[in-house]
Design an enzyme around this catalytic site. Structure first.
Site, PDB file in Angstrom:
ATOM      1  N   TYR A   6      46.627  33.438  31.059  1.00  0.00           N
ATOM      2  CA  TYR A   6      46.755  33.703  32.569  1.00  0.00           C
ATOM      3  C   TYR A   6      46.731  32.402  33.274  1.00  0.00           C
ATOM      4  O   TYR A   6      47.098  32.383  34.547  1.00  0.00           O
ATOM      5  CB  TYR A   6      46.055  34.940  32.925  1.00  0.00           C
ATOM      6  CG  TYR A   6      46.304  36.283  32.336  1.00  0.00           C
ATOM      7  CD1 TYR A   6      47.446  36.844  32.920  1.00  0.00           C
ATOM      8  CD2 TYR A   6      45.898  36.716  31.228  1.00  0.00           C
ATOM      9  CE1 TYR A   6      47.979  37.963  32.525  1.00  0.00           C
ATOM     10  CE2 TYR A   6      46.208  37.934  30.704  1.00  0.00           C
ATOM     11  CZ  TYR A   6      47.544  38.651  31.180  1.00  0.00           C
ATOM     12  OH  TYR A   6      47.771  39.668  30.916  1.00  0.00           O
ATOM     13  N   PHE A  34      38.855  46.656  33.937  1.00  0.00           N
ATOM     14  CA  PHE A  34      40.005  47.473  34.502  1.00  0.00           C
ATOM     15  C   PHE A  34      41.392  47.068  33.557  1.00  0.00           C
ATOM     16  O   PHE A  34      41.407  45.853  33.111  1.00  0.00           O
ATOM     17  CB  PHE A  34      39.981  47.449  35.897  1.00  0.00           C
ATOM     18  CG  PHE A  34      40.392  46.022  36.506  1.00  0.00           C
ATOM     19  CD1 PHE A  34      41.341  45.393  36.860  1.00  0.00           C
ATOM     20  CD2 PHE A  34      39.215  45.335  36.741  1.00  0.00           C
ATOM     21  CE1 PHE A  34      41.377  44.052  37.244  1.00  0.00           C
ATOM     22  CE2 PHE A  34      38.852  44.256  37.265  1.00  0.00           C
ATOM     23  CZ  PHE A  34      40.203  43.461  37.473  1.00  0.00           C
TER      24      PHE A  34
END
Length: 422
Positions: free
Chosen positions: A126, A422
């Protein structure tokens, strides 16, 4: 191989979930309950799929949802939380993740989100999309017999006496009642914490469940002050394990521990270490500067078993992001920010004393990539350290001591912590 990357239709949720399950190495076929939950709680406009045009099969997935991130000073900043990212093993290395991330970040920018967040399953991915590791977590294993707590009553105060508060075992219904307010109060003073909706608590307490993550009953305890106010909550589990010689070898595993005060935190850890038949306590993921080890009479009874990056931050609106947080010292910095996706690149003048940030044509003090700014943003990283790593460059002609100033401006007294995945 042609792949169409686009938001999915509601009728495509089963196929999207099938691809997600395959990518996450779970049982491939989703249940009817999984499909119904996904349809009820997810926004299909924010569920991206990569569809192989030859087979019609979904080969890649990404989903985002609205979230609030607490920044230094206590402000809640609007974020697009990215999750459920997967690519089928047959479609790897074809740029599908890059295309989905580009679409998601452009949409988040258009929605007006200040930043984007995610928990990275793999470290190298990322940073290419402008994210920087902004918080980390540590987990300790406490050797209970070594702590020096033997013979103490739980909930002892800082001086070793019994605190005025008390520990109370509660059921899941009480957790659903007191947990949300406790968490709201905690996240307001915890940079790095993220919002939890009502569904988070329903999943955590067994009202709902996913087929791949069935609910398992656990123990819950709260800490109440002398006035009856709940200022701490812990949820934990333990497997029943004994040796052949009938000696208990149980380990308590903490699933969540929320504490508003040091007294509540001390009382909950001492309670966990006082449970009969328990030889070890696994703390779950905590902030790296958590109090737990130093709360014990023998701090060496707690050893770090995990330390890793956790929440990653990608700034989309540098001006709003830097205006949202507070700073520990006054100072002016001109930052030259590089963003190869073109979403937030430019030169910015941060006046920490005034809490203001604007675009500027003034000469830069420091040059850095947008992901590096993400790492600095919550106060966990050192500008001096990042410069030593080559991630920050001091501009020619910059003032002496500008790196030390950047450190003083961005760093926070306590390290940021995100209690959630999450």
């Amino acid at each position: 191989m042609n792949v169409d990357v686009r938001p999915i239709a509601e009728s495509e949720i089963p196929e999207w979930l099938r691809a997600l399950n395959t990518g996450f190495l779970r049982m491939e076929t989703p249940t009817e309950g999984d499909v119904a939950q996904c349809a009820e709680y997810s926004d299909t406009a924010r569920m991206l799929g990569g569809f192989d045009t030859a087979t019609g099969r979904c080969a890649a997935t990404l989903r985002s949802f609205s979230q609030e991130l607490t920044v230094p000073g206590g402000a809640f900043v609007a974020s697009s939380a990215v999750t459920n990212v997967a690519v089928l093993p047959t479609h790897r290395r074809r740029g599908l993740l890059t295309r989905m991330m580009a679409a998601e970040l452009a949409a988040a920018k258009a929605r007006g989100d200040v930043l984007s967040t995610l928990i990275a399953a793999e470290y190298p991915i990322y940073g290419r999309h402008g994210y920087g590791p902004a918080t980390s977590v540590s987990e300790w294993e406490i050797d209970v017999p070594r702590t020096g707590l033997a013979g103490r009553r739980p909930a002892s105060g800082p001086g070793g006496g019994v605190a005025a508060g008390r520990i109370e075992l509660v059921d899941e219904a009480v957790v659903r009642k007191v947990g949300p307010e406790l968490h709201e109060r905690l996240r307001a003073v915890t940079p790095g914490a993220v919002s939890r909706d009502a569904r988070w608590w329903r999943l955590a307490t067994g009202v709902e469940e996913w087929s791949h993550r069935p609910f398992k009953e656990k123990f819950n305890a709260v800490y109440r002050t002398a006035a009856g106010e709940v200022t701490g909550l812990v949820s934990y589990a333990s497997a029943d394990h004994w040796t052949d010689a009938k000696v208990p070898q149980n380990t308590v595993r903490v699933q969540q521990l929320l504490a508003l005060t040091p007294d509540a935190e001390r009382a909950l850890w001492e309670f966990l270490c006082s449970i009969d038949w328990v030889l070890a306590v696994r703390t779950g993921f905590r902030a790296p500067d958590d109090l737990v080890a130093r709360l014990l009479p023998d701090a060496r009874a707690a050893r770090v078993v995990t330390h890793a990056d956790w929440l990653w931050v990608r700034l989309l609106d540098v001006v709003r992001a830097l205006r949202a947080r507070t700073y520990a010292t006054e100072g002016v910095l001109v930052l030259e920010v590089e963003d190869r996706d073109g979403l937030a690149d430019g030169r910015y003048r941060l006046d920490a004393g005034a809490g203001d940030c604007v675009r500027t044509d003034e000469p830069a003090d420091l040059r850095l990539a947008i992901g590096t700014l993400g790492s600095l943003y919550l106060g966990d990283e050192s500008a001096v350290r990042l410069a030593a790593l080559g991630e920050i460059t001091v501009a020619a002609g910059a003032r002496p001591g500008v790196l030390a100033l950047a450190d003083a401006v961005f760093r926070t007294p306590r390290r940021p912590w995100c209690p959630d995945v999450f």
